[in-house]
Design a protein around this motif. Sequence first.
Motif: not given
Length: 379
Positions: A266-272, A360-368
Amino acid sequence: MRSRYLATVAVALLAGGLAACSSSDDNAGSGAETAAGGPITVNATDSACEVGVTDVDAGTVQFKVTNKGGKVTEFYVYAAGDRVMGEVENIAPGLSRELHVELAAGTYETACKPGMSGKGIRGPLKVNGSSAPLTEDAALKDATGNYSRYVKSQTDALLTKTQEFTDAVKAGDVAKAKALFPVARTYWERIEPVAEIFGDLDPKIDGREEVVEEGMKFTGFHALERDLWKTGDISKSGPMADELLVNVKEIVARAQAEQLSPLQLANGAKELLDEVATGKITGEEDRYSHTDLWDFNANVEGSKAAIAALRPALEQRNTDLVKQLDTEFANVDAELAKHRDGDGWKLHNELSQADLKGLSDVINALAEPISKVAAVVAG
């Protein structure tokens, strides 16, 4: 490894979206407030790392890290030999991030890294007793098994392609080595959170020039990238290519033997995704070759693989989160597809500011939604 320059860039990038899953927390509590089962408060400044509780029970441990300094910071939990048990990166000033990590009894260290460099401001963490592992849940046990098979497939390919890349360097074939550089790195970038577990092997393989500031030699993929694209002279690069291959062989062996925790997935998915935001969108990662989108796509694929392994458990616990993740991953894939170039990708220096903002916008949206996965796994 992060550059000092990156700290400034990361603030601008993260403040808008990637760190939106965090919040300012000027009233972060003391260690006494964590005794009732809440997260352990970590107040990070540019000169201190105040961890509210340093003696905890075995099992899932939750930290809430608030950056009260002026530099972007990171927080790590280390086992012996600087083995990374958990980390959160890119915590901008005034923001907070949470870390869930599964710890067995033993002695550990915590570390804040203001400026995202160096050994960090360290302190002891003692873990007592015993606790049932998360993998007693059948779906989580299956998740770690499935992801371990993914890691094996990717590290096998990493070793094969790194061998081809280093052979080309040693043969003096600049064109072939340039073509193989982003291909070999694809397999590295997909499993980078696993590779980062093992002390200083990661910077030896993937460190950028800034490692010199931390007292390390500049070696590995990016040193060879510099020789290939900046000087074009690889006549003396053979020994460095040999060293890279030796280090990759070691990390492949360690990664394939590692028993991962569901929280590491789970943490690795976010770290990427953090890797994407701080290195790939900025162009800082592959600064000589500009092949950052190969790495960008590989980071997203690696994150998606970790979530796929966890999917049965997540569907049992939060179906709405799974649907949101599916939607946001699809949006990232669609935005990336705009920058395809044959079997590869456009170079970073061919992208406009509008292109970079879209990514950047789509990565930000996925990060949430990705930021919520660890808490769901921890239960």
